[in-house]
Structure formats: structure tokens, C-alpha cells
Scaffold this motif. Sequence first.
Motif, PDB file in Angstrom:
ATOM      1  N   THR A 110       0.849  -1.190   0.000  1.00 34.62           N
ATOM      2  CA  THR A 110       0.000   0.000   0.000  1.00 34.62           C
ATOM      3  C   THR A 110       0.884   1.239   0.000  1.00 34.62           C
ATOM      4  OG1 THR A 110      -1.809  -1.100   1.182  1.00 34.62           O
ATOM      5  CG2 THR A 110      -1.759   1.296   1.244  1.00 34.62           C
ATOM      6  N   VAL A 111       0.622   2.149  -0.923  1.00 32.64           N
ATOM      7  CA  VAL A 111       1.367   3.395  -1.045  1.00 32.64           C
ATOM      8  C   VAL A 111       0.466   4.532  -0.580  1.00 32.64           C
ATOM      9  CG1 VAL A 111       2.570   4.960  -2.616  1.00 32.64           C
ATOM     10  CG2 VAL A 111       2.673   2.478  -3.003  1.00 32.64           C
ATOM     11  N   LEU A 112       0.920   5.291   0.419  1.00 33.35           N
ATOM     12  CA  LEU A 112       0.172   6.444   0.917  1.00 33.35           C
ATOM     13  C   LEU A 112       0.723   7.720   0.292  1.00 33.35           C
ATOM     14  CD1 LEU A 112      -0.067   5.740   4.766  1.00 33.35           C
ATOM     15  CD2 LEU A 112      -1.581   4.958   2.938  1.00 33.35           C
ATOM     16  N   VAL A 113      -0.159   8.549  -0.243  1.00 34.14           N
ATOM     17  CA  VAL A 113       0.227   9.823  -0.852  1.00 34.14           C
ATOM     18  C   VAL A 113      -0.360  10.955  -0.007  1.00 34.14           C
ATOM     19  CG1 VAL A 113       0.218  11.246  -2.934  1.00 34.14           C
ATOM     20  CG2 VAL A 113       0.197   8.733  -3.130  1.00 34.14           C
ATOM     21  N   PRO A 114       0.464  11.672   0.777  1.00 38.13           N
ATOM     22  CA  PRO A 114      -0.041  12.746   1.641  1.00 38.13           C
ATOM     23  C   PRO A 114      -0.429  13.989   0.837  1.00 38.13           C
ATOM     24  CG  PRO A 114       2.083  11.892   2.393  1.00 38.13           C
ATOM     25  CD  PRO A 114       1.878  11.410   0.992  1.00 38.13           C
ATOM     26  N   GLY A 115      -0.937  14.990   1.567  1.00 44.11           N
ATOM     27  CA  GLY A 115      -1.451  16.178   0.907  1.00 44.11           C
ATOM     28  C   GLY A 115      -0.847  17.486   1.392  1.00 44.11           C
ATOM     29  N   VAL A 116      -1.661  18.520   1.417  1.00 41.53           N
ATOM     30  CA  VAL A 116      -1.230  19.896   1.681  1.00 41.53           C
ATOM     31  C   VAL A 116      -0.455  20.013   2.996  1.00 41.53           C
ATOM     32  CG1 VAL A 116      -2.130  22.179   2.279  1.00 41.53           C
ATOM     33  CG2 VAL A 116      -3.040  20.958   0.306  1.00 41.53           C
ATOM     34  N   ASP A 117       0.613  20.813   2.940  1.00 40.65           N
ATOM     35  CA  ASP A 117       1.427  21.191   4.104  1.00 40.65           C
ATOM     36  C   ASP A 117       2.375  20.101   4.596  1.00 40.65           C
ATOM     37  OD1 ASP A 117       0.816  23.879   4.502  1.00 40.65           O
ATOM     38  OD2 ASP A 117      -1.017  23.398   5.598  1.00 40.65           O
ATOM     39  N   VAL A 204      -3.035   2.160  -3.849  1.00 38.92           N
ATOM     40  CA  VAL A 204      -2.547   3.527  -3.654  1.00 38.92           C
ATOM     41  C   VAL A 204      -3.650   4.336  -2.974  1.00 38.92           C
ATOM     42  CG1 VAL A 204      -1.441   5.531  -4.684  1.00 38.92           C
ATOM     43  CG2 VAL A 204      -1.200   3.296  -5.778  1.00 38.92           C
ATOM     44  N   VAL A 205      -3.291   4.974  -1.866  1.00 38.05           N
ATOM     45  CA  VAL A 205      -4.240   5.757  -1.063  1.00 38.05           C
ATOM     46  C   VAL A 205      -3.818   7.218  -1.118  1.00 38.05           C
ATOM     47  CG1 VAL A 205      -5.238   6.115   1.223  1.00 38.05           C
ATOM     48  CG2 VAL A 205      -4.611   3.796   0.477  1.00 38.05           C
ATOM     49  N   GLY A 206      -4.709   8.091  -1.549  1.00 37.98           N
ATOM     50  CA  GLY A 206      -4.432   9.517  -1.575  1.00 37.98           C
ATOM     51  C   GLY A 206      -5.257  10.245  -0.537  1.00 37.98           C
ATOM     52  N   HIS A 207      -4.583  10.961   0.362  1.00 36.57           N
ATOM     53  CA  HIS A 207      -5.286  11.749   1.372  1.00 36.57           C
ATOM     54  C   HIS A 207      -5.287  13.210   0.956  1.00 36.57           C
ATOM     55  CE1 HIS A 207      -5.246  14.022   5.371  1.00 36.57           C
ATOM     56  NE2 HIS A 207      -6.486  13.589   5.211  1.00 36.57           N
ATOM     57  N   SER A 208      -6.452  13.852   0.992  1.00 42.83           N
ATOM     58  CA  SER A 208      -6.580  15.272   0.707  1.00 42.83           C
ATOM     59  C   SER A 208      -6.047  15.578  -0.694  1.00 42.83           C
ATOM     60  CB  SER A 208      -5.842  16.071   1.805  1.00 42.83           C
ATOM     61  OG  SER A 208      -6.115  17.443   1.722  1.00 42.83           O
ATOM     62  N   TYR A 209      -5.123  16.529  -0.840  1.00 43.64           N
ATOM     63  CA  TYR A 209      -4.571  16.863  -2.155  1.00 43.64           C
ATOM     64  C   TYR A 209      -3.848  15.664  -2.779  1.00 43.64           C
ATOM     65  CZ  TYR A 209      -2.430  19.953  -5.699  1.00 43.64           C
ATOM     66  OH  TYR A 209      -2.047  20.565  -6.864  1.00 43.64           O
ATOM     67  N   GLY A 210      -3.415  14.722  -1.938  1.00 45.63           N
ATOM     68  CA  GLY A 210      -2.811  13.503  -2.459  1.00 45.63           C
ATOM     69  C   GLY A 210      -3.769  12.703  -3.318  1.00 45.63           C
ATOM     70  N   SER A 211      -5.073  12.823  -3.065  1.00 45.95           N
ATOM     71  CA  SER A 211      -6.046  12.120  -3.898  1.00 45.95           C
ATOM     72  C   SER A 211      -6.159  12.768  -5.275  1.00 45.95           C
ATOM     73  CB  SER A 211      -7.421  12.089  -3.212  1.00 45.95           C
ATOM     74  OG  SER A 211      -8.003  13.385  -3.176  1.00 45.95           O
TER      75      SER A 211
END
Length: 321
Positions: A110-117, A204-211
Motif C-alpha cells: 500500500t502506497v500512501l500519498v499525503p497532501g497539503v502542508d 494507492v491511497v491519496g489523502h486530501s490533495y494527495g487524492s
Amino acid sequence: MPDPPGPPNPPAGQVAWLADPARLPDLSSAQAATVAAFFAGLPPGHADRLAQTYPDVVGNLDGAPLELRYAANRRQSPHWNDRQPLALDLRGDGRIVEVLGDLRQATAVTVLVPGVDDTLHNFDTGHGGVLRRAPAWQGRQLYERMRADQPDAPVAVIVWLGYDPPEGVRRAAIRQERAEDGARALTRFVDGLVVDRPELAITVVGHSYGSTVLGIAAPDLTEQVTDLVAIGSPGMSVDRAADLHTSARIWAGTAPTDWTRQLPGIRIFGAGHGRRPTEPAFGALPLPCDNVDGHDGYFAPNSAALLALASIGADPVRDPR
């Protein structure tokens, strides 16, 4: 005031690499399979010499041998001596990709893609000093949940901060230029994971802007990506899941109190990210988030979202609903 730029081009260490008397090839934009072939063809000991001489180059080459990249990135910074950094760029806001688990033995990643800041500098602590916002903490929660639920499953989690997210919810965050850069980098990274690994299944999981990054990358991601998950999403750059043009299952979930619920699901004149993927008309599978608190609570222990993410990631063919 405009957001400060990310790390400059060319890639770190590239000038010295290209000036090497051995006439090393320019691999900065090469496909992962080309990079893998280059290292496979080196004489004994030569790859180690390159990692020692040019750690900032070798440590960030998608397709280079796994242990070589770990060693190169640990050489860049002693902070990572006891961890598994698969990419590291110390310039500007920085880049960091950390592996949790045995990536060589894993069959589900599982790949996590973070977001803003999110930056290299708050990777462990969370922006604003809030731990549950920290990408490293989020990755550990998911990995530990997967191991607790299925102790014998050969899984790994990768926290991929391999792009420069926007700083705050400002102009860059409502536009897609940062996400487009991130999508290109994410695609190359995932291609590197599957070189000579046809058995590997990737979520692949995108959180916030990561999505948003995830949505733009979706059509170009390898078919070994079985599931794409958007959580706390402002939009995935399209109005329908079908427009992502992927064979992967699409999941989406948003907490009842997540502020992204208030965003208009539009894209006009380059601003906005399209329909929110939790809207029924988008067509995503629903990810349970009923007990999630706010925009940063998806990885809290025993949250419905964390349990579902662990189920999807550890066993991609099973429906966790």
C-alpha cells in the motif's frame, strides 16, 4: 504571495554524476526498467561505489536496487540510519519515501500519498505539531493494523512524499500544477516497484490533495495497481470514476466533519478538482468513515477507515465493506 518553489532542477547530484569520468548515462528521466537494466549490467562492486559517491542520485532512482537505495539515502542523513528511506531529497521542503515492512518479500503493498502542508521537515511530527497529521505516523498506524489483522500476510506500506504539496489551502491547492508534477513522479515510482515483480499487487491511497495526485496519475499507473482510494478528497480531477481510465477499483470516503465536504465540486478556469469522489454520481465504492474525526482522523486506531484500508491493502481481492 506565491508559494515558494519546490527543489530546483536538475535532480540533486545530477551535475556531478554527469561529470564523472566514466561517462555515466543521464537516468534522471529514464524509465524504471532502463534504470534497473543499467544497474544489473554493472561489474561487481561498481553499484556500491556509485551509491557512496553519488548517494543523492542513486537514492532517488526509481528502478535501482532496493538495498542500494536504502544505503544511499542513509548516507545522506544519519536521521534515517535505522529506517528504510527509498527516496530522500534534502533541498527546500524536501522529499521522502519511507518503507515499512519487508518490501522485497511483500506481495501486497500500500502506497500512501499525503497532501497539503506535508514536508520532509514535519514528516515525523505533523504540520502544526499535530501527530495524527504526520505521514510517518499514519503509515505506521496502517502497517501495524495490517499486521494485527493478518499477521502472516506478506505486506508492506510505503509513505510516498515524493512530490512538493501546496503550502496551505491557497492558490496552489485549488489548482492542479503541483498534482500534475506529483502524478508524473508517482507513476515513475510505482513503475519502479513492479520491475521484475509480476506478482506484486499495489493499493494507492491519496489523502486530501494527495487524492488529486492519484486521480491524475490513475490512467498511467500499471495494471498491477488493483485499488485506488481517496480519503478526505477535494476531487480527483474528473467528475466520474470511469473517467480515470483504470482497471483498478476506486474507493472514496470522507469523515462526517471533514472540511472538504464544504468545497464546491467543480473545476473551472483551472481552479477546483472536479466532483468530490464521495458523491454518488461519481461512482466510487464507499469507504466507511462514519467514526472518523475531521480531516486528519482517518488513520486513528480502530477508525472505520483504517480498518477498511488495512483490509483492502492486505488482501486486494477481498471486499472490506
